[in-house]
Design an enzyme around this catalytic site. Structure first.
Site, PDB file in Angstrom:
ATOM      1  CG  HIS A  25      -0.212  -0.028   2.532  1.00 41.26           C
ATOM      2  ND1 HIS A  25       0.251  -1.206   3.077  1.00 41.26           N
ATOM      3  CD2 HIS A  25       0.136   0.940   3.406  1.00 41.26           C
ATOM      4  CE1 HIS A  25       0.836  -0.957   4.231  1.00 41.26           C
ATOM      5  NE2 HIS A  25       0.790   0.342   4.460  1.00 41.26           N
ATOM      6  CB  CYS A  48       2.531   1.883   9.994  1.00 41.95           C
ATOM      7  SG  CYS A  48       1.158   2.215   8.876  1.00 41.95           S
TER       8      CYS A  48
END
Length: 669
Positions: free
Chosen positions: A67, A187
């Protein structure tokens, strides 16, 4: 979610076109391009690869979630692929058979990102993933992902219903207060891992009978935990790969600090670990953000931790080296090599005399250099033990300067200071003393211990070793100097900004703390070699553009400036696309440049600056010759290697031959 995925974005037999994670991402991205969701396939895949380089996106349970956020994405999009054989995405338990490619625009709104985050949480539900594995066609899989016909995933509601119908008799004594944990997950992209870690921790907490509240610091923004909840918590878990925002809120509590993937893969272990810390009375006196927030990840090996601690100190030292080195070099350039004999400008300064101005620059630079070793030691300790490590680290570094232990003494002092503080923090103390630990007790005890060790135990042996190293560098000549230049050149170009590159650079910068002719030659060789890879790729894309993709040719234009500025990372896009050809070619040129720079006796007092500090370099014309020779060698090598392929490169930068043979790129790439 219905707008983000359609049946056209689902491939239930991705094995037919992909056997590697790069090929899988490409196969799914091509579906996005076909629907107009992605405008530049190569640019988007480069963004996906850059995110993958930060941390593998494979998860336990056979899941891969490549992603990224990208300027090449027109609207938030999700593509799904299923592999019968499995594709390696770097998960500890093996390859992934369920692959989700998540594409978010650079400016995606919070509503879309929240939906993608919800999907990331659902991937922790085994019923959901099981249904996807059993889906017979693309439309069924699409409906499952959209939430139509969902199975499972209602554990929270079932839990709540069970609690509401708890048959516990009224005369039972009330339950004991639960153990309370607050957690923060984050993240680099903030789309998937952040929320999967949160879901995983929440599930493990329910099973353990623990009350856990998570603050997800993702791309969809974050809602700050209620201060009352934080105050009432018995312990804290940080599962993150980017600095925790407003971390000071969580000080004074037992803390476990790990990477975000640990929060996904071993949540029960983290909860047990933080409960054990609480039982022992271990607290983190100060959790202010450090330069290496996850340097203490229990999943890291000691070598990895040591490298992070040392790089923490080097990263803070480099600005002092840069400022001091350039000022000293300018002083020499303006005032000549005798400027170091000039009187103090505080006592004698003539406004119209260039020598006085040269002396001013030289003396300011010298003062900046005086901080090198204390800053190095202080921030190594900071990387290990956070702010409590600063005082003993700086004290130990100052002692190293006093006893002439130099750069090596600073390294040792920083490591000792961090270890001493970490040891003190493990001692169980009464709660009434916790408030004065970080400002009185820890600095006092740790400074005394570090000072004692540096003055009376290890300082003198290190000073002798530093002196021997200085003499060795000073005596380097002929073949020995050339061999050292080759080694440094190979290290600078092997991983293009990664660990080996940083080790070579740190070695060179450390020599500037006590500059000698030998250490200045080393600094010159390191910078020259580091400039070669991006300059070579820029030249190769110019003279043989047909061997490169359109995206690589565009990257080549930027690589001219990056290479000239000594930014080795400018070659990473080329190495990521074709590591087996680009990296060996870069290393060959770097070795040639390093060897020639040492053979020519080129010197450099500045740790950075590239072509822009050539006037401050000893033997500047020969220095440029060394760089040009290395660039030429790398350019010819990469052209020959790429020209020998059986098939021409596609606009992706790969070939059928490449897809089958491409190896994993080094970690930094």
């Amino acid at each position: 979610m219905s707008e983000m995925i359609t049946a056209e974005l689902v491939d239930l037999e991705i094995d037919r076109s992909a056997t590697t994670k790069e090929a899988a991402a490409r196969a799914l991205a091509e579906r996005m391009v076909a629907l107009g969701r992605v405008t530049d396939l190569d640019g988007f895949l480069a963004d996906v690869a850059a995110r993958e380089a930060q941390m593998p996106t494979g998860l336990d349970g056979g899941i891969g979630i490549p992603h990224c956020r990208s300027a090449h994405v027109t609207e938030p999009t999700l593509a799904f692929g299923r592999s019968a054989e499995g594709i390696d995405f770097g998960a500890p338990d093996g390859p992934a058979d369920l692959i989700f490619l998540i594409a978010a625009p650079a400016g995606a709104d919070d509503a879309h990102l929240t939906i993608l985050s919800s999907l990331a949480r659902q991937l922790m539900d085994e019923e959901f993933t099981g249904a996807l594995r059993a889906a017979a066609d693309a439309q069924t899989a699409t409906d499952l992902i959209r939430g139509h016909g969902r199975v499972g995933g209602e554990e929270t509601a079932r839990s709540a219903a069970a609690e509401a119908t708890d048959p516990r008799p009224e005369n039972d004594s009330p339950p004991a207060e639960p153990f309370r944990i607050v957690a923060v997950t984050s993240c680099p992209t903030g789309i998937a891992h952040t929320y999967m870690a949160a879901e995983s921790l929440e599930n493990a907490a329910r099973e353990a009978g623990v009350e856990l509240t998570v603050e997800t610091q993702g791309s969809a923004g974050f809602t700050r935990l209620d201060p009352a909840v934080v105050a009432a918590a018995d312990a804290v878990i940080f599962a993150h790969d980017v600095p925790v925002r407003d971390k000071d809120r969580f000080g004074g509590k037992p803390t476990v600090d790990v990477g975000v993937k640990a929060g996904i893969s071993r949540p029960a272990e983290l909860i047990a670990e933080v409960r054990a810390k609480a039982a022992r009375g271990e607290i983190t006196a100060d959790v202010g953000a450090s330069p290496v927030d996850n340097a203490g990840d229990s999943g890291d090996g000691y070598g990895t931790k040591l490298r992070k601690w040392l790089m923490s100190g080097v990263s803070y030292m480099v600005p002092f080296v840069a400022a001091g080195g350039l000022l000293i070099a300018l002083g020499f350039a303006i005032g000549g090599w005798k400027i170091d004999k000039a009187p103090s400008v505080a006592e004698h300064f003539v406004w119209t005399d260039t020598t006085s101005w040269a002396a001013l620059l030289f003396q300011i630079g010298g003062l900046a250099f005086a901080f090198l070793v204390p800053v190095l030691a202080g921030y190594i300790a900071y990387g290990m033990a956070d702010r409590p490590g600063l005082v003993p680290g700086f004290v130990g570094g100052s002692v190293a300067v006093t006893i002439n232990a130099g750069f090596l003494g600073g390294l040792a002092a920083g490591l000792i200071a961090g270890a001493v503080v970490m040891g003190i923090q493990r001692v169980r103390i009464p709660s009434v003393l916790r408030g004065i630990m970080p400002v009185v007790v820890i600095p006092l005890i740790s400074s005394a211990v570090v000072g004692f060790l540096m003055f009376l135990v290890i300082g003198k042996p290190i000073a002798e070793l530093q002196s021997a190293l200085t003499d060795w560098l000073e005596g380097l000549s002929g073949a020995n100097a050339i061999i050292l230049g080759v080694i440094l050149g190979l290290m600078m170009c092997f991983d293009l900004g990664g660990p080996l590159n940083k080790v070579a650079y740190a070695f060179a910068v450390g020599g500037l703390a006590n500059p000698t002719e030998g250490s200045l030659k080393v600094m010159a060789a390191v910078m020259a070699a580091g400039m070669v890879p991006p300059l070579a790729m820029a030249l190769a894309t110019t003279v043989r553009g047909r061997l490169f993709t359109k995206t690589e040719r565009e990257n080549g234009k930027a690589a001219w400036f990056l290479g000239a500025s000594f930014i080795t990372e400018g070659a990473i896009p080329f190495a990521a696309a074709d590591p087996l050809r680009v990296i060996p070619a870069s290393m060959a040129g770097g070795a040639v440049t390093g060897a020639l720079s040492m053979a020519f006796g080129c010197t450099l007092r500045a740790p950075h600056g590239g072509i822009f500090v050539v006037p401050l370099i000893g033997q500047p014309l020969l220095y440029l010759v060394a760089i040009a020779a290395g660039v030429g060698v790398s350019t010819v090598a990469v052209i020959l290697l790429k020209g020998g392929r059986k098939t021409a490169p596609s606009e992706s930068g790969g070939t059928g031959e490449d897809a089958a043979t491409e190896k994993r790129v080094p970690a930094a790439v």
